[in-house]
Write a protein that holds these residues in place. Structure first.
Motif, mmCIF file in Angstrom:
data_model
loop_
_atom_site.group_PDB
_atom_site.id
_atom_site.type_symbol
_atom_site.label_atom_id
_atom_site.label_comp_id
_atom_site.label_asym_id
_atom_site.label_seq_id
_atom_site.Cartn_x
_atom_site.Cartn_y
_atom_site.Cartn_z
ATOM 1 N N ALA A 154 -0.907 -4.283 4.105
ATOM 2 C CA ALA A 154 0.358 -3.963 4.763
ATOM 3 C C ALA A 154 1.139 -5.248 4.970
ATOM 4 O O ALA A 154 0.568 -6.265 5.374
ATOM 5 C CB ALA A 154 0.091 -3.278 6.100
ATOM 6 N N VAL A 167 -4.901 5.776 10.179
ATOM 7 C CA VAL A 167 -5.643 5.166 9.084
ATOM 8 C C VAL A 167 -5.094 5.556 7.718
ATOM 9 O O VAL A 167 -5.128 4.766 6.779
ATOM 10 C CB VAL A 167 -7.146 5.497 9.203
ATOM 11 N N SER A 168 -4.590 6.778 7.567
ATOM 12 C CA SER A 168 -4.028 7.195 6.281
ATOM 13 C C SER A 168 -2.511 7.214 6.305
ATOM 14 O O SER A 168 -1.880 7.709 5.368
ATOM 15 C CB SER A 168 -4.559 8.587 5.898
ATOM 16 N N SER A 210 -11.562 -5.608 5.859
ATOM 17 C CA SER A 210 -10.912 -4.311 5.736
ATOM 18 C C SER A 210 -11.656 -3.276 6.566
ATOM 19 O O SER A 210 -12.748 -3.533 7.086
ATOM 20 C CB SER A 210 -10.866 -3.874 4.265
ATOM 21 N N GLN A 217 0.447 1.588 9.575
ATOM 22 C CA GLN A 217 -0.322 0.679 10.422
ATOM 23 C C GLN A 217 0.662 -0.352 10.957
ATOM 24 O O GLN A 217 1.198 -1.160 10.211
ATOM 25 C CB GLN A 217 -1.455 0.034 9.617
ATOM 26 N N THR A 241 -9.109 -2.072 -0.260
ATOM 27 C CA THR A 241 -7.918 -1.498 0.346
ATOM 28 C C THR A 241 -7.807 -1.767 1.847
ATOM 29 O O THR A 241 -8.783 -2.082 2.512
ATOM 30 C CB THR A 241 -7.897 0.023 0.116
ATOM 31 N N ASP A 242 -6.576 -1.614 2.332
ATOM 32 C CA ASP A 242 -6.279 -1.720 3.771
ATOM 33 C C ASP A 242 -6.823 -3.005 4.380
ATOM 34 O O ASP A 242 -7.482 -2.983 5.425
ATOM 35 C CB ASP A 242 -6.830 -0.512 4.521
ATOM 36 N N PRO A 255 0.793 -1.233 0.000
ATOM 37 C CA PRO A 255 0.000 0.000 0.000
ATOM 38 C C PRO A 255 0.826 1.284 0.000
ATOM 39 O O PRO A 255 0.659 2.161 0.848
ATOM 40 C CB PRO A 255 -0.815 -0.135 1.293
ATOM 41 N N THR A 269 -4.993 -4.265 -1.362
ATOM 42 C CA THR A 269 -3.783 -3.651 -0.823
ATOM 43 C C THR A 269 -3.673 -4.118 0.625
ATOM 44 O O THR A 269 -4.648 -4.096 1.363
ATOM 45 C CB THR A 269 -3.811 -2.108 -0.877
ATOM 46 N N LYS A 275 -0.384 1.798 -5.217
ATOM 47 C CA LYS A 275 -1.838 1.969 -5.222
ATOM 48 C C LYS A 275 -2.311 2.476 -6.576
ATOM 49 O O LYS A 275 -3.351 2.042 -7.091
ATOM 50 C CB LYS A 275 -2.264 2.945 -4.124
#
Length: 297
Positions: free
Chosen positions: A130, A232-233, A108, A236, A96-97, A75, A128, A80
């Motif tokens: 981590a 969150v952005s 997610s 993580q 995502t995430d 990510p 995506t 992305k």
């Protein structure tokens, strides 16, 4: 089942390939610019970004070899962009995430990390993830030297006018066992309390850890030179110990650390949300507690 990993860092490629092996029988990996480790997949590819081009446009080269039921992407901003274009070309969307992938479904976050949702992809699944999500999974495979993919420039390619490398400081927080996170409590009437930041760095040094911060401290305080923030952005993390200092504990930050082994909170507000989410809480100002903790270590 076939899985395809896309990354732009060597260690992330290895970790994601290990995770891909838990959901697929065949694993291929493509790495943009960075070296491709040997022995992590069944097939490996390398994409070199030409001078004047940007990594986001590497999707054209990767598309020539993409043959998979599941695509797992690191990510980063560039990846992305790549995976989003690859998904669009197949009429799919990217989940995502992801916090976990099992039985064709991904868990997610949504609403800024307030909740979690489980979804199944239609057609080719694009995720995506981590690298830390897959924990201690070990990579395996027979790949040796990676096959170099020819650059495929898009019809409307972006042109790189200039770039300046970001100089990273400190340790890689994604690999640190101990993280000291600094929040608004490090900001006084005259701005950032650099002396207190130094104390946080002392604690990190004594524990072989690293120092991070919340988003407001990274983006809204003059003089802050943190490479990245946790949330969150942002990053993580999954350290063994997470020291949350001067951070209120809003959900947007906590999703960046809520999978830590132990969360220790320091906040002068006894009603701060962080005290409902930590394993050990200390009510007190960071100016008093951190120096005492540093002296005790």
């Amino acid at each position: 089942m076939k899985a395809f990993v896309i990354a732009e860092h060597s260690d992330a490629a290895a970790q994601l390939a290990a995770g891909a092996r838990t959901v697929a029988d065949e694993v291929a990996v493509a790495v943009i610019n960075a070296e491709v480790p040997a022995g992590i997949a069944d097939a490996a590819y390398h994409v070199a970004v030409p001078e004047g081009a940007i990594a986001d446009d590497a999707y054209g080269a990767i598309a020539t070899v993409l043959d998979a039921d599941v695509v797992i992407a690191e990510p980063t901003r560039h990846v992305k962009s790549v995976v989003g274009r690859l998904a669009a070309a197949k009429g799919a969307a990217v989940i995502t995430d992801c916090l976990s992938i099992a039985d064709g479904a991904a868990v997610s976050m949504y609403f800024g990390g307030v909740g979690q949702i489980t979804r199944k992809a239609k057609g080719t699944a694009f995720y995506t993830v981590a690298p830390s999500v897959f924990g201690d999974a070990a990579a395996s495979g027979s790949n040796g030297a990676a096959e170099e993919l020819a650059w495929v420039a898009p019809a409307n390619a972006a042109k790189l006018v200039a770039s300046e490398p970001v100089v990273k400081s400190g340790v890689d927080l994604t690999k640190a066992d101990v993280v000291v996170a600094c929040g608004r409590g490090f900001v006084g009437k005259t701005g950032l309390n650099t002396e207190l930041i130094g104390v946080a760095e002392q604690i990190a040094a004594k524990t072989n850890g690293g120092v991070g911060c919340s988003r407001p401290l990274a983006e809204g305080v003059e003089g802050s030179d943190f490479d990245s923030y946790i949330g969150v952005s942002g990053l993580q993390l999954t350290p063994k110990v997470y020291i949350c200092a001067g951070i209120s504990g809003q959900m947007q930050h906590m999703v960046g650390c809520n999978r830590s082994g132990v969360i220790i909170a320091i906040n002068k507000d006894k009603n701060a949300p962080i005290f409902k989410q930590c394993d050990l809480g200390v009510v007190g100002s960071v100016e008093d507690v951190l120096p005492a903790l540093a002296a005790a270590l």
